[in-house]
Design a protein around this motif. Structure first.
Motif, PDB file in Angstrom:
ATOM      1  N   LEU A   1       9.164  33.062  45.160  1.00 46.27           N
ATOM      2  CA  LEU A   1       9.921  32.573  44.341  1.00 46.27           C
ATOM      3  C   LEU A   1      10.686  31.350  45.058  1.00 46.27           C
ATOM      4  O   LEU A   1      10.884  30.297  44.889  1.00 46.27           O
ATOM      5  CB  LEU A   1      11.505  33.385  44.072  1.00 46.27           C
ATOM      6  N   ARG A   2      10.660  31.720  46.939  1.00 50.36           N
ATOM      7  CA  ARG A   2      11.035  30.530  47.949  1.00 50.36           C
ATOM      8  C   ARG A   2      10.052  29.272  47.855  1.00 50.36           C
ATOM      9  O   ARG A   2       9.946  28.294  47.976  1.00 50.36           O
ATOM     10  CB  ARG A   2      11.136  30.595  49.213  1.00 50.36           C
ATOM     11  N   ARG A   3       8.783  29.932  47.846  1.00 49.14           N
ATOM     12  CA  ARG A   3       7.824  29.023  47.629  1.00 49.14           C
ATOM     13  C   ARG A   3       7.994  28.069  46.424  1.00 49.14           C
ATOM     14  O   ARG A   3       7.640  26.363  47.178  1.00 49.14           O
ATOM     15  CB  ARG A   3       6.166  29.146  47.576  1.00 49.14           C
ATOM     16  N   LEU A   4       7.776  28.071  45.185  1.00 45.95           N
ATOM     17  CA  LEU A   4       8.517  26.989  44.045  1.00 45.95           C
ATOM     18  C   LEU A   4       9.769  26.039  44.829  1.00 45.95           C
ATOM     19  O   LEU A   4      10.045  25.714  43.542  1.00 45.95           O
ATOM     20  CB  LEU A   4       8.819  27.977  43.069  1.00 45.95           C
ATOM     21  N   LEU A   5      11.154  27.447  45.231  1.00 48.24           N
ATOM     22  CA  LEU A   5      12.334  26.189  44.564  1.00 48.24           C
ATOM     23  C   LEU A   5      12.547  25.487  46.054  1.00 48.24           C
ATOM     24  O   LEU A   5      12.885  24.299  45.223  1.00 48.24           O
ATOM     25  CB  LEU A   5      13.207  27.054  45.643  1.00 48.24           C
TER      26      LEU A   5
END
Length: 325
Positions: free
Chosen positions: A98-102
């Motif tokens: 998720l953090r890669r997308l955020l």
């Protein structure tokens, strides 16, 4: 693999509670021929922690390859999501992906992680709130294979889905199609779903990924027996079972088994189950797809292919699907 969580007609009565459903599945699965248990029960707190260890093993290519795709293709993926959307992650586990997308979604209004492991989910949600104080984080403890209610705070927002990690491969193809339909009914018409799908490749690469030299995947598989002992009054000696992972080329899937080292009888909540030497409990399937094969499966479940991205070696893929309507 999944098994109907209802009691079989021949099973002794068990309370219809969360643990009652777990017990019903275990009783039914151990009484079946061949024996099988649902993979969703891997993920208690200990199992979730072991899986996080698996994701960084040198043999386990899916996580690092998917992360690389999310890094390289993040802007293109983010461009497909509506501005101000709420992102629902099915089976969220760790927030690493998720953090890669955020970083590419500054306008994301809310994040809804969904997982059966409430303790692990709460820890991850609290950490994420600390790192992203402007993002509304609204976790839901639920079995994502069944319809569930979304938090009131996101019902007026455009919805998108996130299902990374190739978990779709843990379901029989027909079940995978039904799961995609469940996601579609939760997210609604026109929603975008971003998900990871593992690809067909050499047997040696596949089998090493599910039977690592350090034995972490073996411990993850055997933890299911420890969980039965802990939560269901099981009388099982895990040392009498061994982990096995094999690629079934005809079915295009990795199979994980717990194999009995000897003839033995185990007990779970007072009920006995006999094993012959070499008899196994089938604990997980992980189906591998071609790009076209997965697109066809998604289409039958009411999704159209928007885009797909792979790594340069063709090990893994990330798909963006759009719900009809």
């Amino acid at each position: 693999m999944t098994i109907d969580p209802r009691l079989s007609e021949t099973s002794p009565a068990a309370p219809i509670t969360e643990n009652g459903l777990f017990l019903a599945d275990v009783w039914d699965g151990l009484a079946a021929n061949p024996k099988a248990l649902p993979a969703k029960y891997f993920y208690d707190a200990a199992g979730s922690e072991l899986f996080e260890q698996i994701t960084v093993l040198p043999e386990y290519y899916p996580t690092r390859t998917e992360l690389r795709i999310l890094d390289e293709r993040g802007p293109a993926i983010a461009a497909l999501l509506p501005e101000g959307a709420a992102l629902v992650e099915f089976g969220s586990g760790s927030t690493a992906k998720l953090r890669r997308l955020l970083r590419h979604l500054p306008g994301l209004a809310a994040y809804v992680p969904v997982d059966v492991s409430g303790e692990f989910l709460a820890e991850q949600a609290e950490t994420l709130r600390g790192d992203f104080p402007d993002l509304a984080v609204e976790p839901v403890v639920a079995d994502f294979t069944r319809p569930f209610g979304l938090p009131e705070g996101v019902k007026d927002k455009a919805l998108a889905g996130f299902f990374p990690g190739s978990t779709i491969g843990n379901f029989e193809p027909g079940e995978a199609g039904r799961l995609l339909d469940v996601f579609g009914r939760i997210l609604g018409p026109g929603a975008v779903l971003v998900l990871g799908v593992d690809l067909v490749k050499d047997r040696e690469v596949l089998e090493a990924a599910y039977d690592d030299a350090a034995g972490v995947t073996a411990a993850f598989n055997l933890n299911l027996l420890h969980r039965i002992n802990r939560e269901l009054d099981g009388e099982i000696d895990p040392a009498r079972f061994t982990h096995r992972a094999v690629f079934n080329a005809e079915a295009s899937r990795i199979e994980m088994h717990l194999v009995s080292r000897r003839a033995q009888t185990i007990r779970v909540a007072g009920r006995s189950f006999a094993f012959a030497e070499g008899e196994s409990i089938h604990t997980e399937n992980s189906y591998k797809y071609t790009l076209d094969g997965f697109r066809a499966l998604a289409a039958r479940a009411g999704w159209t292919a928007a885009e797909a991205w792979t790594d340069r070696d063709g090990l893994f893929s990330v798909h963006a699907l759009r719900r009809a309507g």
